[in-house]
Design an enzyme around this catalytic site. Structure first.
Site, PDB file in Angstrom:
ATOM      1  N   GLU A   1     -40.670  29.228   7.867  1.00 44.32           N
ATOM      2  CA  GLU A   1     -40.570  27.879   8.278  1.00 44.32           C
ATOM      3  C   GLU A   1     -39.605  28.116   9.605  1.00 44.32           C
ATOM      4  OE1 GLU A   1     -40.302  22.579   7.360  1.00 44.32           O
ATOM      5  OE2 GLU A   1     -39.083  24.661   5.946  1.00 44.32           O
TER       6      GLU A   1
ATOM      7  N   ASP B   1     -38.439  28.436   3.970  1.00 49.09           N
ATOM      8  CA  ASP B   1     -38.252  26.742   3.591  1.00 49.09           C
ATOM      9  C   ASP B   1     -37.111  26.804   4.756  1.00 49.09           C
ATOM     10  OD1 ASP B   1     -38.083  24.374   3.519  1.00 49.09           O
ATOM     11  OD2 ASP B   1     -36.143  24.341   2.234  1.00 49.09           O
TER      12      ASP B   1
END
Length: 547
Positions: free
Chosen positions: A228, A192
């Site tokens: 990401e 993330d």
């Protein structure tokens, strides 16, 4: 092929999963769930955060929770709320249950990828709670403002940022990653806000210690690493800039495909790159098409059904005056906002969902399907359901669109069956084996090859992509027979019906229809030079058998 899902939401209403197992690791490992995933055809499950996390006080005050789990408290412990054993009073059993889930998924031929949050913790900003790292060694674990160390740098939008420049923090992250690989047996990680982990003093640095230590680690060097590739700080959007061995969520792919099917002109050139693996982003540094994790929807944003049903977000249930979530979704409601009885609008929405799914599954790269999109899951227009641990987020299995599900299964099977749809190298555009056939060729709807003017024309809303097969018959690892035929993909985002000419390609005397997003049961066979009709806003895939 990745299937992104939430451990709890996936099974909370599944009729074949026993009630006491719903929403748990054991529920995901239930034979009914394994059979569903296997029949769908995906090869890996990407689980949203399973690390132990806390619910933010401002959410609890509203009667809400941090459903998504991007608020990590402990990097080494599975979230107990997803454990059937914990519900029975056996907290220790949660670890065993997680391992058994991974083992069951592996036995079904599915890999397990964890969405991990090593960029911030649940301790918030200077006003947030002191739970662990702040009290142990605040400047070691967090990035503090140099001339005012009471405050935290916030590249994550959550109040704090882990100090990955410090060796002690790096060691913590590496120990955690190795634990989940060696003890829990997962196959890889999706990081993330990964740009945060690569920041030096401020800028994102490809030579950062984080990358170096992962690449030299004998355990982590061999697992799947997905970034990401952005954060919320300045210069944080880094799609295409991560190192070799890393795959990336390709946000450019998402935006390009959404813009094309929304009907925006001038997308042809960008569409060509996205359909062929985004060589403009990944070829220059030695990566393969598989480095591009292609997606049109993810947990953060509209579901696929909502992206064709809503122009605007409807996040009122989050109790933030509809101010949260993205405003630019590149969505189109097809003529009515939300549910409607208009048959024409509903037919168009059904076709648009098929257009997105077909484009995703017929593109080079690694496709990622948002769980539930295969059967039309809706969140009622909520594009930021991070705090909705209820029917808004849970899969509604009773309302599944069975025809859309069957279409998706067929697409996934087609992708696996035709090697031309998942090449291991980027296309060169050059002739193959001394013939006049190129490995990839592009045609206009009239059968003529695309010109530079066509690629740059702001009014171009259609094209056809030819992928050369080699005629070889192969068998994959599961014993399935593969046929490497020539393929022809036709796309039109125009609202008008459009005739396409089947191009005369050497050796192709007959084209057989495989996919038509306007008719699940369509059957067509054409000789080269004949025409086929594409209904407004639709896609067709043909094969030329090479016997």
């Amino acid at each position: 092929m990745l299937y992104e899902a939430h451990v709890k939401g996936l099974t909370m209403t599944h009729p074949e999963v026993p009630e006491e197992l719903r929403g748990t690791y054991a529920g995901l490992a239930h034979p009914a769930m394994l059979a569903y995933l296997k029949d769908l055809g995906v090869t890996a499950v990407e689980l949203m955060p399973v690390h132990a996390h806390l619910d933010d006080p401002f959410l609890l005050d509203k009667g809400l929770t941090n459903y998504w789990g991007y608020s990590t408290l402990n990097f080494f412990a599975p979230e107990l709320r997803y454990s059937a054993a914990f519900r029975r009073g056996d907290a220790v059993g949660a670890v065993r249950e997680f391992k058994e889930m991974v083992q069951a998924l592996h036995a079904a031929g599915l890999e397990v990828i964890l969405d991990v949050v090593y960029n911030h913790t649940s301790e918030g900003n200077h006003l947030g709670p002191t739970l662990s790292f702040k009290g142990i060694d605040n400047p070691t674990y967090y990035r503090l403002v140099a001339d005012s160390p009471r405050f935290y740098f916030d590249y994550t939008g959550t109040g704090n940022t882990l100090n990955v420049r410090h060796p002690q923090t790096l060691q913590l992250i590496m120990d955690s990653l190795r634990y989940w690989v060696q003890e829990m047996h997962v196959d890889g990680f999706r990081f993330d806000l990964a740009s945060t982990l690569a920041r030096g003093l401020h800028e994102v640095d490809q030579l950062s210690g984080f990358f170096t230590i992962i690449h030299q680690d004998p355990v982590l060097n061999n697992v799947k690493l997905i970034a990401e590739p952005w954060d919320v700080g300045e210069g944080g959007y880094q799609v295409g800039n991560f190192p070799v061995k890393w795959a990336e969520w390709n946000g450019v792919y998402r935006d390009s495909i959404r813009a094309f099917w929304k009907g925006e002109g001038g997308q042809a050139s960008d569409l060509g790159y996205r359909l062929t693996g985004s060589s403009d982003l990944y070829q220059g540094d030695g990566r393969k098409p598989s480095a591009s994790i292609n997606f049109v929807t993810a947990h953060d944003g509209f579901t696929l059904r909502d992206s064709v049903s809503y122009n605007d977000k409807h996040n009122e249930a989050n109790q933030e005056n509809n101010q949260d979530g993205h405003n630019d979704n590149k969505s189109w409601n097809c003529g009515a906002e939300g549910p409607t009885d208009d048959e024409g609008v509903n037919r168009l929405r059904a076709r648009q969902q098929r257009n997105f799914l077909a484009t995703l599954l017929l593109s080079q790269g690694t496709p990622m399907l948002l769980g539930g999109d295969e059967f039309g899951r809706t969140q009622g227009g909520n594009n930021n359901a991070y705090c909705q641990d209820n029917a808004i987020s849970w899969f509604d299995w009773a309302s599944a669109d069975r025809e859309l599900l069957a279409f998706t299964r067929r697409l996934i099977a087609l992708r696996k069956h035709h090697p031309a749809l998942h090449r291991q190298k980027f296309f060169s555009g050059r002739p193959i084996r001394g013939s006049d056939i190129h490995d990839v060729m592009w045609f206009r709807h009239d059968g003529e090859q695309m010109t530079d003017e066509d690629w740059q024309n702001a009014h171009t809303q259609s094209l056809a992509m030819f992928l050369a097969g080699n005629g070889l018959k192969e068998t994959d690892r599961q014993g399935q027979r593969l046929q490497d035929d020539h393929l022809l993909l036709m796309l039109s985002s125009s609202h008008e019906d459009l005739e396409f000419t089947l191009p005369p390609v050497t050796g192709c005397t007959q084209w057989e229809l495989l996919v038509d997003t306007s008719d699940d049961h369509a059957r067509e066979t054409h000789a080269a030079g004949e025409r086929t009709l594409l209904v407004g806003r639709s896609l067709k895939l043909f094969r030329c058998p090479l016997e």
